[in-house]
Design an enzyme around this catalytic site. Structure first.
Site, PDB file in Angstrom:
ATOM      1  N   MET A   1       0.839  -1.205   0.000  1.00  0.00           N
ATOM      2  CA  MET A   1       0.000   0.000   0.000  1.00  0.00           C
ATOM      3  C   MET A   1       0.867   1.245   0.000  1.00  0.00           C
ATOM      4  O   MET A   1       1.620   1.488   0.952  1.00  0.00           O
ATOM      5  CB  MET A   1      -0.923   0.008   1.226  1.00  0.00           C
ATOM      6  CG  MET A   1      -2.107  -0.927   1.077  1.00  0.00           C
ATOM      7  SD  MET A   1      -3.110  -0.999   2.571  1.00  0.00           S
ATOM      8  CE  MET A   1      -2.025  -1.859   3.670  1.00  0.00           C
ATOM      9  N   GLY A   2       0.751   2.006  -1.084  1.00  0.00           N
ATOM     10  CA  GLY A   2       1.473   3.269  -1.173  1.00  0.00           C
ATOM     11  C   GLY A   2       0.765   4.345  -0.381  1.00  0.00           C
ATOM     12  O   GLY A   2      -0.455   4.306  -0.206  1.00  0.00           O
TER      13      GLY A   2
ATOM     14  N   HIS B   1      -6.561  -4.928  -7.882  1.00  0.00           N
ATOM     15  CA  HIS B   1      -5.993  -3.755  -7.203  1.00  0.00           C
ATOM     16  C   HIS B   1      -6.993  -3.176  -6.192  1.00  0.00           C
ATOM     17  O   HIS B   1      -7.094  -1.958  -6.022  1.00  0.00           O
ATOM     18  CB  HIS B   1      -5.593  -2.697  -8.232  1.00  0.00           C
ATOM     19  CG  HIS B   1      -4.397  -1.864  -7.831  1.00  0.00           C
ATOM     20  ND1 HIS B   1      -3.155  -2.039  -8.366  1.00  0.00           N
ATOM     21  CD2 HIS B   1      -4.261  -0.854  -6.944  1.00  0.00           C
ATOM     22  CE1 HIS B   1      -2.314  -1.166  -7.829  1.00  0.00           C
ATOM     23  NE2 HIS B   1      -2.958  -0.437  -6.964  1.00  0.00           N
TER      24      HIS B   1
ATOM     25  N   ARG C   1      -6.473  -3.063   3.023  1.00  0.00           N
ATOM     26  CA  ARG C   1      -7.203  -2.111   3.872  1.00  0.00           C
ATOM     27  C   ARG C   1      -7.419  -2.637   5.286  1.00  0.00           C
ATOM     28  O   ARG C   1      -7.396  -1.857   6.241  1.00  0.00           O
ATOM     29  CB  ARG C   1      -8.540  -1.772   3.215  1.00  0.00           C
ATOM     30  CG  ARG C   1      -8.399  -1.047   1.869  1.00  0.00           C
ATOM     31  CD  ARG C   1      -9.765  -0.773   1.280  1.00  0.00           C
ATOM     32  NE  ARG C   1      -9.736  -0.096   0.000  1.00  0.00           N
ATOM     33  CZ  ARG C   1      -9.802  -0.711  -1.190  1.00  0.00           C
ATOM     34  NH1 ARG C   1      -9.856  -2.043  -1.258  1.00  0.00           N
ATOM     35  NH2 ARG C   1      -9.800  -0.012  -2.310  1.00  0.00           N
TER      36      ARG C   1
HETATM   37  C1  LIG Z   1      -4.252   2.819   0.056  1.00  0.00           C
HETATM   38  C2  LIG Z   1      -3.849   1.764  -0.929  1.00  0.00           C
HETATM   39  C3  LIG Z   1      -2.639   1.887  -1.599  1.00  0.00           C
HETATM   40  C4  LIG Z   1      -2.234   0.903  -2.502  1.00  0.00           C
HETATM   41  N1  LIG Z   1      -1.006   0.997  -3.090  1.00  0.00           N
HETATM   42  C5  LIG Z   1      -0.546  -0.025  -3.842  1.00  0.00           C
HETATM   43  C6  LIG Z   1       0.801  -0.026  -4.301  1.00  0.00           C
HETATM   44  O1  LIG Z   1       1.559   0.888  -4.018  1.00  0.00           O
HETATM   45  N2  LIG Z   1       1.206  -1.077  -5.052  1.00  0.00           N
HETATM   46  C7  LIG Z   1       0.380  -2.124  -5.382  1.00  0.00           C
HETATM   47  O2  LIG Z   1       0.788  -3.058  -6.066  1.00  0.00           O
HETATM   48  N3  LIG Z   1      -0.912  -2.144  -4.929  1.00  0.00           N
HETATM   49  C8  LIG Z   1      -1.367  -1.150  -4.164  1.00  0.00           C
HETATM   50  N4  LIG Z   1      -2.635  -1.207  -3.651  1.00  0.00           N
HETATM   51  C9  LIG Z   1      -3.478  -2.381  -3.927  1.00  0.00           C
HETATM   52  C10 LIG Z   1      -3.247  -3.455  -2.845  1.00  0.00           C
HETATM   53  O3  LIG Z   1      -1.959  -3.986  -2.925  1.00  0.00           O
HETATM   54  C11 LIG Z   1      -4.239  -4.625  -2.976  1.00  0.00           C
HETATM   55  O4  LIG Z   1      -4.217  -5.117  -4.286  1.00  0.00           O
HETATM   56  C12 LIG Z   1      -5.669  -4.243  -2.590  1.00  0.00           C
HETATM   57  O5  LIG Z   1      -5.688  -3.184  -1.674  1.00  0.00           O
HETATM   58  C13 LIG Z   1      -6.353  -5.436  -1.987  1.00  0.00           C
HETATM   59  O6  LIG Z   1      -7.638  -5.123  -1.590  1.00  0.00           O
HETATM   60  P1  LIG Z   1      -8.087  -4.806  -0.063  1.00  0.00           P
HETATM   61  O7  LIG Z   1      -7.476  -3.513   0.298  1.00  0.00           O
HETATM   62  O8  LIG Z   1      -9.562  -4.738  -0.184  1.00  0.00           O
HETATM   63  O9  LIG Z   1      -7.595  -5.939   0.818  1.00  0.00           O
HETATM   64  C14 LIG Z   1      -3.074  -0.223  -2.767  1.00  0.00           C
HETATM   65  C15 LIG Z   1      -4.295  -0.322  -2.089  1.00  0.00           C
HETATM   66  C16 LIG Z   1      -4.676   0.635  -1.171  1.00  0.00           C
HETATM   67  C17 LIG Z   1      -5.973   0.459  -0.431  1.00  0.00           C
END
Ligand SMILES: Cc1cc2nc3c(=O)[nH]c(=O)nc-3n(C[C@H](O)[C@H](O)[C@H](O)COP(=O)(O)O)c2cc1C
Length: 410
Positions: free
Chosen positions: A115-116, A314, A369
Site C-alpha cells: 500500500m502506497g 488492485h 485495507r
Molecule cells: C491505500 C492503498 C494503496 C495501494 N497501493 C498499492 C501499491 O503501491 N502497489 C500495489 O501493487 N498495490 C497497491 N494497492 C493495492 C493493494 O496492494 C491490494 O491489491 C488491494 O488493496 C487489496 O484489496 P483490499 O485492500 O480490499 O484488501 C493499494 C491499495 C490501497 C488500499
C-alpha cells in the site's frame, strides 16, 4: 519454483483456557485482547473507528476505488457468494494454519498487500504494519511508494519482507533496477511486480476531496483536519508522509513536494512484458507478478519465469469493469497449476475469506485495507488484534467446514 504446502501440526491455543466456573462466553475476560475483541469484533468495526479518527480525504483515499466503485463492491459480493459445503465427523482441533510460500514458513495464509502512501491514513503506518507482520510471522509486501525505505523495513521485518516494484522507465530503467538491487541487498524474500497500473486511474473521491500530496489546506480540508485532532497531532509530530525510497535519487535536501513530484512524473506508464523479462534477470529469488486477471497473462508471466501470480483487481482501484479477483482465480489456477504459486487479494476481511480463497485455488491471500484500518483505529494493538481475528476465524472456519488444511486446494 515451489508450490505452497501446509501440514497438520498441533496449534497453540489462541486464547487462554477459561478457568472452571468462569461461565459461558468470552465476554467477561479482562485482558487487552479481550477488550479489543469486544470493541472491534470485525474488520468493519475497525474501519468505522478509523473513519472517525481520520480526515475524510485520508479515509476516502484508502477506502475508495476507481470510478463508481463497482470493482470494489464486486470483490466483496463475489467473496460473499462463495459457498463451502461443510463436512462433519472429523476431529480437526489440532489443525495448523502454518503455510509455506516459496520455501519459507509463515503462520497463516494471509499477508499484507503493498500500500502506497499508507502514512496519509496514519503516520508511520508502514513501519508499524511491518513490525506487526514480523511479530505475527506473515508476509509483508512493501510498496515502492511506501512512506519508509527498503532498508528500514528490512531491519524491522527481516523474516517476512517482500518488495513490490512500480517501475521508473526513464534512463533505461536505471531507478527501477537500482530499487531491485536495494531490495536484494536488503534481503527481500520475493519481488512483486505490479502490472495493473498502465495509467493513473480516476479515483473520484480523491478528485472530489481535492487530494494533493503534500497536503495543502483549503477551507474544506482544514475543517476535515479540525475534526480529527489526534490525526492532526500525530501528523504535526511526525511530519507529512514522504516517498522515502526515492530520497537517494533526489538527495537528502529533497522536499516532500520534490519526492511527490518525482513519483507523479516519472513513475508512469505500463510495465511491459519486456520489462518483466529484464527484471526477472535482475532479481535472484522468487518473482511474483501482481494484478493478473486473465489466464493468458498468467501463462505469459510464468513463461517469463514468474514463480507466483497474485490475482488482483488492485482492490477495485484501477479498472471499474474488472472482474472480482476471487472469480478470476479458478481459471488462472487451473492454467498455471504445478508451475506457479497462485495468490489472491481483494476485500479479504475475515478468516472465512481466507478459507474461501484457499477453496478457490489460492495458496494464500493478501489483505490491504484491513491492516491499514486496524492501525488507524487502534495502533499497534489494533494490528495484533486483526491478526488474531484472521487466525482465530480461519482456524474456526477450517474446523467448522471439515477442511484439513493440507487438503489439495480445489
Ligand atoms: C491505500 C492503498 C494503496 C495501494 N497501493 C498499492 C501499491 O503501491 N502497489 C500495489 O501493487 N498495490 C497497491 N494497492 C493495492 C493493494 O496492494 C491490494 O491489491 C488491494 O488493496 C487489496 O484489496 P483490499 O485492500 O480490499 O484488501 C493499494 C491499495 C490501497 C488500499
Amino acid at each position: 519454483m515451489e508450490a505452497a504446502t501446509a501440514q497438520i501440526t498441533p496449534a497453540p491455543p489462541s486464547a487462554p483456557a477459561p478457568k472452571a466456573g468462569a461461565g459461558w462466553g468470552s465476554g467477561g475476560l479482562s485482558s487487552e485482547a479481550a477488550r479489543l475483541r469486544r470493541r472491534f469484533p470485525t474488520v468493519a468495526d475497525l474501519a468505522a473507528q478509523a473513519r472517525r479518527r481520520t480526515p475524510r480525504f485520508a479515509y476516502d483515499f484508502v477506502a475508495g476505488g476507481v470510478g463508481d466503485d463497482h470493482g470494489l463492491a464486486r470483490n466483496r459480493q463475489a467473496l460473499d457468494a462463495v459457498q463451502i459445503v461443510p463436512r462433519y465427523g472429523i476431529d480437526l482441533r489440532g489443525v495448523s494454519t502454518e503455510t509455506t510460500l516459496f520455501g519459507r514458513g509463515y503462520a497463516l495464509p494471509v499477508g499484507v498487500a503493498p500500500m502506497g502512501l499508507a502514512g496519509l491514513l496514519w503516520p508511520d503506518a508502514d513501519e508499524a504494519i511491518a513490525a506487526a507482520a514480523q511479530r505475527a510471522r506473515i508476509p509483508y509486501v512493501m510498496s515502492t511508494v511506501a512512506n519508509s525505505s527498503i532498508e528500514r523495513i528490512a531491519r524491522i521485518a527481516p523474516d517476512v519482507f517482500w518488495y513490490q516494484l512500480y517501475s521508473v522507465p526513464e534512463n533505461d530503467h536505471a531507478v527501477s533496477l537500482d530499487l531491485i538491487r536495494r531490495a536484494q541487498a536488503a534481503g527481500a524474500h520475493a519481488l512483486v511486480l505490479t502490472m495493473d497500473v498502465p495509467v493513473r486511474s480516476k479515483r473520484v473521491r480523491d478528485v472530489r476531496n481535492g487530494l494533493v500530496v503534500p497536503f495543502r489546506p483549503t477551507l474544506r480540508t482544514a475543517w476535515d483536519v479540525a475534526r480529527a485532532p489526534l490525526w492532526a497531532l500525530a501528523m504535526l509530530r511526525r511530519g507529512q508522509p514522504r516517498f522515502r525510497n526515492f530520497e537517494p535519487y533526489l538527495g537528502p535536501e529533497a522536499s516532500t513536494g520534490d519526492l511527490a513530484g518525482f513519483v507523479y512524473q516519472k513513475m508512469t506508464g505500463p510495465l511491459t512484458w519486456e520489462s518483466v523479462a529484464r527484471f526477472r534477470d535482475a532479481w535472484r529469488g522468487p518473482l511474483v507478478v501482481k494484478g493478473i486477471l486473465h489466464p493468458d497473462d498468467a501463462d505469459k508471466a510464468v513463461s517469463l519465469g514468474a514463480d507466483g501470480i497474485l490475482v488482483s483487481n488492485h482492490g477495485g482501484r484501477q479498472f471499474d469493469a474488472a472482474p472480482a479477483a476471487i472469480d478470476a482465480l479458478p481459471p488462472i489456477e487451473e492454467r498455471v497449476r504445478g508451475r506457479a504459486t497462485v495468490l489472491v487479494d481483494g476485500a479479504m476481511v475475515s478468516g472465512l475469506d481466507l478459507l474461501r480463497a484457499r477453496k478457490r485455488g489460492a495458496a494464500a491471500a493478501f489483505a490491504g485495507r484491513a491492516f491499514l484500518m486496524a492501525y488507524a483505529a487502534a495502533g499497534a494493538d489494533g494490528l495484533d488484534h486483526v491478526v488474531r481475528l484472521f487466525t482465530e476465524e480461519f482456524r474456526t472456519a477450517l474446523i467448522q467446514s471439515g477442511t484439513p488444511f493440507h487438503d489439495p486446494v480445489s
